[in-house]
Design an enzyme around this catalytic site. Structure first.
Site, mmCIF file in Angstrom:
data_model
loop_
_atom_site.group_PDB
_atom_site.id
_atom_site.type_symbol
_atom_site.label_atom_id
_atom_site.label_comp_id
_atom_site.label_asym_id
_atom_site.label_seq_id
_atom_site.Cartn_x
_atom_site.Cartn_y
_atom_site.Cartn_z
ATOM 1 N N THR A 1 101.203 -3.616 -10.748
ATOM 2 C CA THR A 1 100.553 -2.609 -9.903
ATOM 3 C C THR A 1 99.232 -3.075 -9.297
ATOM 4 O O THR A 1 98.729 -2.449 -8.371
ATOM 5 C CB THR A 1 100.304 -1.315 -10.704
ATOM 6 O OG1 THR A 1 99.471 -1.601 -11.831
ATOM 7 C CG2 THR A 1 101.620 -0.701 -11.169
ATOM 8 N N THR B 1 103.277 -5.044 -15.449
ATOM 9 C CA THR B 1 103.276 -4.151 -16.611
ATOM 10 C C THR B 1 104.668 -3.632 -16.920
ATOM 11 O O THR B 1 105.030 -3.449 -18.083
ATOM 12 C CB THR B 1 102.320 -2.966 -16.359
ATOM 13 O OG1 THR B 1 100.987 -3.456 -16.224
ATOM 14 C CG2 THR B 1 102.371 -1.965 -17.505
#
Length: 341
Positions: A96, A16
């Site tokens: 993540t 991300t």
């Protein structure tokens, strides 16, 4: 007197923090792993005041796609960098989804006391109030801090510094997505890394394993407990060729009665069985929920299932305990490892 800045290498792997959405309000729906590491670093100009930073792109993928190949490639590259006298620390930008797993693998296998920090973001750089730039700045602060030396692999997110052993992701979208059951090691405030405790379990230079000696990782699977689970799930896992099964059980490692026979059969075939818990915290007590000594099973202690899996993969990578013929002493050695690490 001129302060000599540390030399930090920034490794990009995607995620991300390298993503881009169609609009500034796309905080959860966006394209992952788009931006190169050089562009990400350029967005944090203040980092140049902290350290001399070199950047390299190793992967460009969402971390949900990481497997043993990526873990080994990343670990060996970091190990090479850490042996250089002109490298004082390493920062890895990472998706993540599995960042805590990569961090724990490195925590177990890197034979160096130099700081290694993983960092990601919950919002892409294109989103309003993206957390990526500050997270990255803070990660570089930590990697450049003398206090980070010897503390193993760290994860920095949302102004907190976590040990790779404990930290897990607990939210799909909140900025405070990462937490540790015993709290963070410290925080980053106004460009300063403040540590309040240190990890006590063996890691990095005190670990039994070195990434430089690991060429392959065995397959270890996880079976997630739920009401009405059937033995066919265990059989399918066994048929896939795993060396061990981590059973993410209910409560204190409780095993439904209809699975006991299948798990005992798996052990009779040389597949190790590890009782963990799906609760996310607490200790699975050996011989508590099940007679582990009688069944020759293992208990994960306080480690969550997906990290117990990684620990078993590392332990079995240099052990004959994963072979079809093994002695009971192998189980004792593996239980010690689960207990100590």
């Amino acid at each position: 007197m001129t302060n000599i800045k540390p030399n930090i290498v920034l490794i990009g792997t995607g995620g991300t923090i390298a993503g881009r959405g169609d609009s500034s309000v796309n905080a959860s729906a966006y394209d992952c792993s788009i931006l190169p590491i050089e562009e990400i670093l350029a967005s944090v100009e203040a980092a140049a005041d902290i350290a001399n930073i070199g950047a390299e792109q190793l992967f460009q993928m969402g971390s949900e796609n990481f497997d043993s190949e990526q873990l080994l490639t990343l670990g060996k590259r970091i190990s090479t960098l850490l042996r250089r006298e002109d490298v004082d620390g390493v920062v890895i930008t990472h998706g993540t989804d599995t960042m805590e797993e990569t961090a724990y693998f490195l925590h177990l296998t890197l034979d160096s006391d130099k700081p290694v920090v993983l960092v990601g973001s919950m919002r892409p750089p294109s989103a309003l109030s993206s957390d990526g730039p500050l997270n990255l700045y803070n990660a570089i602060v930590v990697a450049a801090s003398p206090q980070a030396t010897g503390k193993g692999v760290l994860l920095v997110c949302n102004d907190e510094i976590h040990t790779a052993r404990d930290v897990s992701k607990h939210s799909t979208f909140k900025l405070e997505a990462f937490s540790s059951p015993y709290g963070p090691l410290g925080v980053v405030v106004e460009g300063r890394a403040l540590f309040y405790r240190a990890p006590l379990r063996p890691h990095t230079v005190s670990s039994e394993w070195s990434i430089d000696c690991i060429e392959a990782l065995p397959e270890v699977g996880i079976v997630y407990a739920h009401g009405g689970i059937r033995p066919a799930t265990i059989k399918a896992m066994c048929d896939s060729g795993v060396a061990a099964i981590v059973y993410a059980a209910t409560g204190n490692g409780n095993v439904a009665r209809q699975l006991i026979g299948s798990l005992r059969q798996a052990r009779s075939k040389g597949i190790h069985v590890v009782r963990a818990s799906r609760t996310g915290s607490g200790i699975v007590v050996r011989n508590g929920g099940q007679p582990d000594d009688d069944y020759d099973w293992l208990a994960a202690g306080d480690q969550v299932a997906h990290k117990a899996r990684l620990l078993m993969m590392v332990a079995l990578s240099t052990s004959a305990a994963g072979s079809a013929q093994h002695a009971r002493s192998d189980t004792a050695a593996l239980q010690r490892i689960l207990q100590e690490y």
